[in-house]
Design a protein around this motif. Structure first.
Motif, short mmCIF file in Angstrom:
data_model
loop_
_atom_site.label_atom_id
_atom_site.label_comp_id
_atom_site.label_asym_id
_atom_site.label_seq_id
_atom_site.Cartn_x
_atom_site.Cartn_y
_atom_site.Cartn_z
N TYR A 144 0.87 -1.18 0.00
CA TYR A 144 0.00 0.00 0.00
C TYR A 144 0.91 1.23 0.00
CZ TYR A 144 -4.03 -2.92 1.15
OH TYR A 144 -5.02 -3.86 1.11
N VAL A 145 0.45 2.31 -0.62
CA VAL A 145 1.24 3.54 -0.70
C VAL A 145 0.36 4.72 -0.32
CG1 VAL A 145 2.53 5.10 -2.21
CG2 VAL A 145 2.74 2.63 -2.52
N VAL A 146 0.92 5.63 0.48
CA VAL A 146 0.25 6.89 0.79
C VAL A 146 1.02 8.01 0.11
CG1 VAL A 146 -0.26 8.59 2.59
CG2 VAL A 146 -0.72 6.16 3.00
N LEU A 147 0.36 8.71 -0.80
CA LEU A 147 0.94 9.90 -1.43
C LEU A 147 0.51 11.11 -0.60
CD1 LEU A 147 0.19 9.21 -5.22
CD2 LEU A 147 2.25 8.62 -3.90
N ASP A 148 1.47 11.82 -0.07
CA ASP A 148 1.19 12.98 0.78
C ASP A 148 1.63 14.25 0.05
OD1 ASP A 148 0.81 14.72 3.01
OD2 ASP A 148 2.94 14.46 3.55
N PHE A 149 0.66 15.01 -0.49
CA PHE A 149 0.95 16.26 -1.17
C PHE A 149 0.98 17.38 -0.14
CE2 PHE A 149 -0.63 13.46 -4.42
CZ PHE A 149 0.07 13.82 -5.57
N TRP A 150 2.13 18.04 -0.01
CA TRP A 150 2.30 19.02 1.06
C TRP A 150 3.25 20.13 0.59
CZ3 TRP A 150 6.86 19.90 4.23
CH2 TRP A 150 8.00 19.22 3.75
N GLY A 151 3.57 21.04 1.50
CA GLY A 151 4.56 22.09 1.22
C GLY A 151 5.11 22.62 2.53
N SER A 152 6.35 23.05 2.52
CA SER A 152 6.97 23.58 3.74
C SER A 152 6.27 24.85 4.19
CB SER A 152 8.45 23.85 3.50
OG SER A 152 8.63 24.87 2.53
N TRP A 153 5.55 25.51 3.29
CA TRP A 153 4.82 26.75 3.56
C TRP A 153 3.44 26.50 4.16
CZ3 TRP A 153 0.52 25.83 0.84
CH2 TRP A 153 0.63 24.95 -0.25
N TYR A 190 -4.00 21.68 0.17
CA TYR A 190 -2.90 21.02 0.90
C TYR A 190 -3.17 21.04 2.40
CZ TYR A 190 -0.65 21.55 -3.61
OH TYR A 190 -0.37 21.49 -4.94
N PRO A 191 -2.83 19.94 3.08
CA PRO A 191 -2.35 18.68 2.51
C PRO A 191 -3.47 17.86 1.89
CG PRO A 191 -2.65 18.41 4.87
CD PRO A 191 -2.94 19.86 4.56
N THR A 192 -3.10 17.02 0.94
CA THR A 192 -4.01 15.99 0.41
C THR A 192 -3.27 14.67 0.45
OG1 THR A 192 -5.31 17.44 -1.04
CG2 THR A 192 -5.18 15.12 -1.64
N LYS A 193 -3.93 13.65 0.98
CA LYS A 193 -3.34 12.33 1.06
C LYS A 193 -4.15 11.36 0.20
CE LYS A 193 -1.54 13.08 5.74
NZ LYS A 193 -2.07 14.47 5.88
#
Length: 374
Positions: free
Chosen positions: A265-274, A341-344
């Motif tokens: 299984y894979v979790v894609l975590d779309f994020w940003g340091s901001w 963001y975030p979106t997982k």
């Protein structure tokens, strides 16, 4: 114009003489009970709606306020009440009031109602006309409760309810625009149509399209086009579809290809340091990763980040899973239709999209617990 119903402050009526003064001098005026010596922070959007043009601090005079927003065209604005300590006086920190300021028009706040020049008088009438009948709305809500009690998936039922309400509202708004094509209020209502805004624009008269609302209409048109594009992108990555493959570099410049992770299984975590909420979620993510790392691989994808900011954030927060940065012309976040963001996104071992969760919410962790308990 929307008022915060949960706010404990009472918006009172101004005296007749105050009304006359306000109408001559201010676009927006009113009175706040119990607001002596406090201030309003007025935030004005740019004409294209997308950004902030300015922030003004308005001093209240025994609860009375008045301010001007624009001298030409239109501007969306919100006003937040703040005390001498700087804390918001609204119960939940949301804007106390907001709306559209139109050059040549004025609004006066009376209790929970908005009166003023003809534009706002018509807006009040229009709001009542497009409102869903209370009995119809109650029947829909009862249907939701009954379907959930009968065992249907609550998320699916709620989504169906929201879609039906949105469709009914859109239909009422389009009907209003069709019967009032010469009205600037019809142009304002476009903002509530989402992906159907272009249908409403087509119904407006040329006089309205080229008048004081012209800039507003152009902005809504652009927003509508962006929403339509976003919906198409999101459909490509709907739950049950195969996740688009991509290759991005990790912090050492080593390429990582999504398809190479098949089998887990894979979790894609779309994020940003901001992104403050992205950072806030890291402790809970670390707990989930430690709990299930034998069954799932986490892959965080930094978006809209510089190389330096991304690496500094990784060094500070010590994320123990795979990390890459979205730096290629082929924007992965757009391909996945990421709305915020975030979106997982949780993928099956075969690379199918199982779940998409927007925001830092318990829903993501509850889904993992359920997934690995079965």
């Amino acid at each position: 114009m929307k008022m915060n119903k949960r706010n404990k402050l009472v918006l009172g009526m101004l005296m007749a003489c105050s009304f006359a003064f306000a109408q001559e001098k201010y676009q927006v005026s009113g009175h706040l009970e119990g607001m002596t010596n406090d201030t309003l922070i007025v935030i004005v959007n740019t004409e294209n709606i997308a950004g902030i043009e300015r922030k003004d601090t308005i001093v209240l005079d025994n609860g009375n306020f008045g301010f001007n927003v624009c001298t030409e065209g239109t501007r969306l604005f919100v006003a937040v009440a703040k005390s001498e300590t700087g804390e918001t006086l609204s119960a939940d920190g949301k804007p106390l009031m907001g709306g559209l300021a139109v050059a040549g028009e004025y609004m006066v706040i009376n209790g929970s109602q908005v009166t003023g020049s003809p534009f706002y008088q018509e807006l009040d009438t229009a709001d009542k006309q497009i409102r869903i009948d209370e009995k119809i709305l109650k029947d829909l809500q009862d249907s939701v409760k009954n379907r959930i009690a009968a065992g249907e998936n609550p998320d699916s039922v709620q989504a169906s309810f929201r879609k039906e309400v949105a469709n009914m509202t859109s239909k009422a708004i389009l009907n209003y625009i069709k019967t009032h094509p010469e009205s600037n209020v019809s142009a304002y209502m476009l903002l509530s149509l989402g992906t159907k805004a272009n249908e409403g624009i087509a119904l407006l008269s040329d006089k309205v399209k080229q008048g004081v609302m012209a800039g507003f209409i152009r902005s809504v048109n652009e927003m509508c086009d962006a929403l339509v594009k976003q919906e198409k992108e999101a459909a490509i990555t709907a739950e049950g579809t195969e996740a688009p493959d991509f290759t991005l570099n990790d912090v050492n410049g080593k390429p990582i290809t999504l398809s190479s992770l098949r089998g887990k299984y894979v979790v894609l975590d779309f994020w940003g340091s901001w992104c403050r909420f992205c950072i806030k979620g890291f402790p809970a993510m670390k707990e989930a990763y430690a709990k299930y790392k034998d069954k799932v691989e986490f892959l965080s994808i930094a978006c809209n980040d510089t190389d330096a900011s991304w690496k500094a954030a990784l060094d500070k927060h010590r994320l123990p899973w795979l990390n890459v940065r979205n730096e290629t012309p082929d924007n992965v976040s757009k391909r996945y239709g990421i709305p915020g963001y975030p979106t997982k996104i949780i993928l099956s071992p075969e690379g199918k999209i199982l779940k998409k969760v927007v925001g830092e919410t318990p829903e993501f962790y509850a889904y993992l617990d359920k997934l690995f308990k079965e």
